[in-house]
Design an enzyme around this catalytic site. Structure first.
Site, PDB file in Angstrom:
ATOM      1  CG  ASP A  21      12.194   5.134   6.324  1.00 33.01           C
ATOM      2  OD1 ASP A  21      11.913   5.629   7.423  1.00 33.01           O
ATOM      3  OD2 ASP A  21      13.349   5.085   5.860  1.00 33.01           O
ATOM      4  CD  GLU A  78      -3.050  -6.108  -8.422  1.00 32.97           C
ATOM      5  OE1 GLU A  78      -2.714  -7.218  -7.956  1.00 32.97           O
ATOM      6  OE2 GLU A  78      -2.341  -5.445  -9.195  1.00 32.97           O
TER       7      GLU A  78
END
Ligand code: NOJ
Length: 585
Positions: A241, A295
């Site tokens: 956002d 990751e």
């Protein structure tokens, strides 16, 4: 199969259409499969607005169990992924974009267990799941802000937010002239714990949405924890956002945007960028988040909600070490004009591919007038203002729907990734006649009703025409009133019905997958009038007529049409997908 999907009807061609590659642009660099399963490059992603999708507990506000119970409808529609707007703990002053706890579910929507059940159901149905991240501001009810208010000026607690002393002899004027996106000043003055008027805090949105200070390392590390919390819970990514707003220019200088600036962004002039939007410092944050996502296995994705112009500037958000996608609001804001559509498609493909990112395409979301109304507005309507009974230039519903169907047919054939907003597959228009007393958007209150705001695109969606609240809620409750004539848009009225908007979307999504249009190469078809959009992609020829007279169609089996065709002529405000000539027979 629905009637509009009239495969096998070969049209007589009036003339051979000249198909040249103009201009020779590349589509997305390669398909997901070629790039090690980067599914998001070509995905169709469906936005669920939890308050308005499906309400399982009957309180009139949608919830996570409601979404889970209806998720099969989205798999059946043929989308690849679902994006959930906020369902976190929140006082709901901005419909959940005011988050009081980033790692919990608001009781209004359910529990973390309900989230896990939704996640599991999505996996079962083969749907990816993206959640919303709201990092520019918290709710004023967040523990961080409560602590900041209770602490002294200059404290570590206040340093998480943008607190400043006021100006003027007694500090009773705001620190600068910035205005809130929702109207009114972007600063509110605190009453200090000792009861005296004190410092001011910045809120680019509502008073209840204080902006965080993203130069504070603590804020950064806390949000990395939030990312990990949801990644560990199995989300496939985040819609970020206000991804253009988190860093503000040093010194917070005054700025007056041009009068025609959209509310969520824009406001650039030839020689100035608003000091609260699109500051270079935001990119450092996304580079760090990129590493965090990397990751995790399985190609997690971030999509930027950044109202940044022009596209060449927006492309910075999707450089290879930042986010994977950015909403293409330039496309959303393009009117029903073939010239403008061709131009923005060219610019989008060219610009996004210059940084190795897929273009995205979007026509509706929870902040804009639904495209089944917007595309037939006859008066200017800046983003965020909304429409209501007294608005100028209200659309003719039939015209809006025809254009929306054609625009969606064009969008779903474009290379890259497309976003759908709940209800557009039903052809829902904006709810224009909401009673004033039912309105809830802070925009309506902060402008004293001068702007209607966004409630009209957020009305709970209809599922069954004969059920209470059209199947949204078993009790018939609905947090915004549903227009009576929405029974005709209900999913059960359209399911399996030839020519319905729902079947049009289903056909388009199935054909898009079959022809791998998300990964295809687009070439324009020449020889048409200015008012026609015509292109070939992945063995399909798409023709859309934005003009006022019918246009002749080339030879080809009709794969999909947004209007019933009477011979080889495409009516105004319609679009068609044809099997490309050299693929026939
Ligand atoms: C963008 C969201 O889409 C909108 O609904 C919200 O009001 C603002 N950001 C503030 O979070």
């Amino acid at each position: 199969m629905s009637s509009h999907e009239t495969t096998g009807d070969t049209l007589d061609s009036p003339s051979e259409t000249d198909t040249t590659t103009v201009p020779d642009i590349e589509s997305t660099p390669s398909s997901g499969a070629e790039r090690g399963g980067e599914w998001w490059r070509t995905a169709v992603i469906y936005q669920v607005y939890p308050r308005s999708f499906a309400d399982a507990d009957g309180d009139g506000v949608g919830d996570l169990p409601g979404i889970t119970s209806r998720l099969h409808a989205l798999a059946d529609l043929g989308v690849d992924a679902v994006w959930l707007s906020p369902f976190y703990t929140s006082p709901q002053h901005d419909a959940g974009y005011d988050v009081a706890d980033y790692v919990d579910v608001d009781p209004l929507f359910g529990t973390l267990d309900d989230f896990d059940a939704l996640r599991a159901r999505a996996t079962e149905l083969g749907l990816r799941l993206i959640v919303d991240l709201v990092p520019n501001h918290t709710s004023s009810e967040h523990a961080w802000f409560r602590a900041a208010v209770a602490a002294a000026p200059g404290s570590a607690e206040r340093a998480r937010y943008m607190f400043r002393d006021g100006t003027g002899p007694s500090g009773d004027l705001p620190p600068n002239n910035w205005q809130s996106v929702f109207g009114g000043p972007a600063w509110t003055r605190l009453v200090e714990p000792d009861g005296r008027p004190g410092q001011w805090y910045l809120h680019l949105f509502d008073t209840s949405q204080p902006d965080l200070d993203w130069t504070n390392p603590l804020v950064r590390s806390d949000f990395v924890d939030v990312l990990r919390f949801w990644l560990d819970r199995g989300v496939d990514g985040f819609r970020v956002d206000v991804a253009h707003g988190m860093i503000k220019a040093d010194g917070l200088p005054d700025y007056t945007p041009p009068a025609d600036a959209g509310s969520m962004g824009g406001g650039e002039t030839a020689d100035a960028t608003p000091p609260y939007w699109a500051q270079d410092g935001v990119h450092e944050i996304y580079r760090e988040w990129h590493q965090v996502l990397a990751e995790y296995p399985g190609d997690r994705v971030m999509v930027a909600e950044a109202w940044v112009e022009p596209l060449s500037k927006l492309a910075k958000w999707v450089r290879p070490d930042e986010m994977q996608q950015a909403f293409n609001f330039a496309y959303l804001e393009t009117g029903w004009s073939a010239t403008a559509i061709r131009r923005v498609v060219d610019q989008s493909i060219e610009t996004f591919s210059s940084v190795g990112a897929p273009s995205t395409w979007v026509l509706s979301n929870h902040d804009v007038v639904r495209h089944a109304s917007r595309l037939a507005l006859t008066a200017e309507n800046p983003q965020g203002h909304g429409i209501g009974p007294k608005s100028a230039g209200l659309p003719i519903p039939e015209l809006g729907l025809a254009r929306a169907r054609a625009a969606s047919a064009v969008m779903l054939a474009l290379p890259g990734s497309a976003y759908l907003y709940q209800g557009e597959e039903l052809g829902l228009p904006e709810a224009v006649d909401l009673p004033d007393e039912s309105r809830q958007d802070p925009t309506w209150f902060r402008t004293d009703g001068e702007r209607y705001g966004r409630d009209g695109c957020r009305v709970p969606i209809p599922w069954e025409s004969g059920a209470p609240a059209f199947g949204f809620s078993a009790t018939g409750a609905s947090w915004l009133p549903q227009p009576e004539d929405w029974s005709t848009y209900a999913r059960d009225e359209q399911q399996g019905v030839a020519g319905s908007t729902l079947e049009l979307y289903r056909s388009a999504l199935a054909l898009r997958a079959e022809h791998e249009l998300g990964a295809a190469h687009l070439t324009w078809v020449d020889g048409y009038d200015e008012s026609v959009v015509a292109f070939r992609t992945g063995g399909v020829t798409v023709v859309a007529n934005t003009g006022e007279v019918a246009v002749e169609l080339p030879v080809g089996d009709v794969l999909l049409s947004t209007m019933a065709l009477d011979g080889p002529a495409l009516p105004p405000n319609a679009a068609v997908w044809l099997a490309a000539v050299d693929d026939v027979g």
